[in-house]
Design a protein around this motif. Sequence first.
Motif, PDB file in Angstrom:
ATOM      1  N   GLY A 128       6.630   0.496   3.117  1.00 33.55           N
ATOM      2  CA  GLY A 128       7.664   1.515   3.110  1.00 33.55           C
ATOM      3  C   GLY A 128       7.853   2.185   1.777  1.00 33.55           C
ATOM      4  N   THR A 129       6.810   2.189   0.941  1.00 30.38           N
ATOM      5  CA  THR A 129       6.889   2.811  -0.381  1.00 30.38           C
ATOM      6  C   THR A 129       5.497   3.261  -0.795  1.00 30.38           C
ATOM      7  N   ASP A 130       5.456   4.255  -1.698  1.00 28.66           N
ATOM      8  CA  ASP A 130       4.165   4.715  -2.217  1.00 28.66           C
ATOM      9  C   ASP A 130       3.679   3.858  -3.387  1.00 28.66           C
ATOM     10  N   ALA A 131       4.565   3.047  -3.971  1.00 31.77           N
ATOM     11  CA  ALA A 131       4.237   2.256  -5.164  1.00 31.77           C
ATOM     12  C   ALA A 131       3.564   0.941  -4.760  1.00 31.77           C
ATOM     13  N   VAL A 132       2.303   1.035  -4.346  1.00 29.57           N
ATOM     14  CA  VAL A 132       1.594  -0.163  -3.880  1.00 29.57           C
ATOM     15  C   VAL A 132       0.334  -0.448  -4.695  1.00 29.57           C
ATOM     16  N   ASP A 133       0.096   0.324  -5.763  1.00 27.64           N
ATOM     17  CA  ASP A 133      -1.158   0.167  -6.497  1.00 27.64           C
ATOM     18  C   ASP A 133      -1.289  -1.205  -7.139  1.00 27.64           C
ATOM     19  N   ALA A 134      -0.184  -1.757  -7.651  1.00 26.66           N
ATOM     20  CA  ALA A 134      -0.246  -3.075  -8.292  1.00 26.66           C
ATOM     21  C   ALA A 134      -0.639  -4.152  -7.282  1.00 26.66           C
ATOM     22  N   GLU A 135      -0.025  -4.105  -6.103  1.00 21.59           N
ATOM     23  CA  GLU A 135      -0.370  -5.090  -5.072  1.00 21.59           C
ATOM     24  C   GLU A 135      -1.808  -4.901  -4.608  1.00 21.59           C
ATOM     25  N   LEU A 136      -2.229  -3.655  -4.462  1.00 18.35           N
ATOM     26  CA  LEU A 136      -3.596  -3.391  -4.042  1.00 18.35           C
ATOM     27  C   LEU A 136      -4.596  -3.899  -5.073  1.00 18.35           C
ATOM     28  N   ASP A 137      -4.281  -3.713  -6.356  1.00 12.15           N
ATOM     29  CA  ASP A 137      -5.168  -4.225  -7.408  1.00 12.15           C
ATOM     30  C   ASP A 137      -5.292  -5.747  -7.333  1.00 12.15           C
ATOM     31  N   ASP A 138      -4.165  -6.423  -7.068  1.00 12.81           N
ATOM     32  CA  ASP A 138      -4.198  -7.883  -6.931  1.00 12.81           C
ATOM     33  C   ASP A 138      -5.077  -8.307  -5.756  1.00 12.81           C
ATOM     34  N   ILE A 139      -4.978  -7.585  -4.636  1.00 11.97           N
ATOM     35  CA  ILE A 139      -5.768  -7.923  -3.452  1.00 11.97           C
ATOM     36  C   ILE A 139      -7.256  -7.714  -3.725  1.00 11.97           C
ATOM     37  N   VAL A 140      -7.596  -6.584  -4.365  1.00 10.21           N
ATOM     38  CA  VAL A 140      -8.996  -6.288  -4.671  1.00 10.21           C
ATOM     39  C   VAL A 140      -9.562  -7.310  -5.642  1.00 10.21           C
TER      40      VAL A 140
END
Length: 458
Positions: A200-212
């Motif tokens: 529910g937010t556009d601020a997901v880059d940090a979580e995506l980096d952790d997943i990658v």
Amino acid sequence: MGPFLREFFPDVYRRMHGDVRVSNYCKFDSQLLTLFTSSLYIAGLLTAMLLSSWFTARRGRRPSMIVGGVAFLAGAAVSGGAVNVYMAILGRALLGVGLGFANQAVLLYLSEMAPARFRGAFSNGFQLTLCLGSLAANVINYGADKLTGGWGWRLSLGLAGVPAAFFTLGAVFLPETPNSLVQQGADRGKVRALLQRIRGTDAVDAELDDIVAASGAGGDGLRLILSQPRYRPQLAIAVLMPAFTQLTGINAVGFYAPVLLRTVGMGESLALLSTIITVAIYTASTVVFMFAIDRFGRRTLLIAGSLQMLASELLIGAILAVELGDEGGMSRGYAAALFVLIGVYVAGYSWSWGPMTWLVPTEVFPLEIRSAGQSVTVASGFVFTIFVAQGFLAMLCRMRAWLFFFFAGWIVVMTGFVYLFLPETKGMPIEQVGKVWREHWFWGRVVGVDESQASDKL
């Protein structure tokens, strides 16, 4: 149910009706009956070990749930239409295949889709629905037992196809998890769009980096978890948490509560009704757990629940030892006390070890071994469930009331394990949970600082 026993287990039926003189504790002692019960878990174990981990890691969480749902549907159809005991066991085995896929995929799905601060409550939804399903099943059993003609057991077994249909259809419309998409090499933009939608937010880059970053290790997850020292703590948790849960005796009580209550003198219908009340307590306590888990943490609830189960089991054993001999029944007052203690025991389990057995292992595995780690967790649970399911009635026959003191001893052991060796993971992002092992007084020496730091970077 009497007609079910008469159809498939006539020796047990004759013992229950006094045609054969046997100890109160031995009326249900039948290896064929326990094989019927444990065949589901044997099939689930083989599925978890040989197929579901590989399939879930390579094809995704959602396809695994669909395959599990189809197996559930087949098992319900065969069970409801069984014409001999071998067909009934085959139906149970097909349900076990579904369970092997579902236990593998659903818990991974929940832990990966949930926000870190609510992961405990989300994962507990799995346990809550188990409780609701068990409650529905017991209500259906109670009603089906009243049907004339002796076919109520077919209705009970066949109606398993209803939740199986909902499960299968629901899985068709679910999105795949971001973690699984990254693991399968999906486009980063596609994964980011999914994360934005579910968070529910556009601020997901940090979580995506952790997943990658967590997906970078690759390789054979099962080989890694078995061979690399940095995964020793996670391997211990994956094996011991499900093992300890079964050694509390909960599945012995869950499988055979009507048997136990009939052993102490309750009639068939009253025993089934008492089981409904017990499962209702189970469900209510699980709801309480949903509000407590992310407030009090994992360790506090595990230790408190263990102490509650320990006291209950000791009292159950004491009442049986004093009041129930090989022949005759038990006074109504002591039977009622036994029923209350079973309820207290189940409540303690349902807001501690019940949901935590599934939650904690899903939190401690990094992505590169998460599917394999969940497979180890599921396999361990199946192994010890088979041990308890296959052995409980024979142990009850031979150990009498001492069986409950046996289970109480294991509760002491598992409480000590939690106190000494289980770190707290409340509120920690699942991609960063590896640091708790480096900081732990014992596990930090096992994994080594350099190895644990390397694991965090993967």
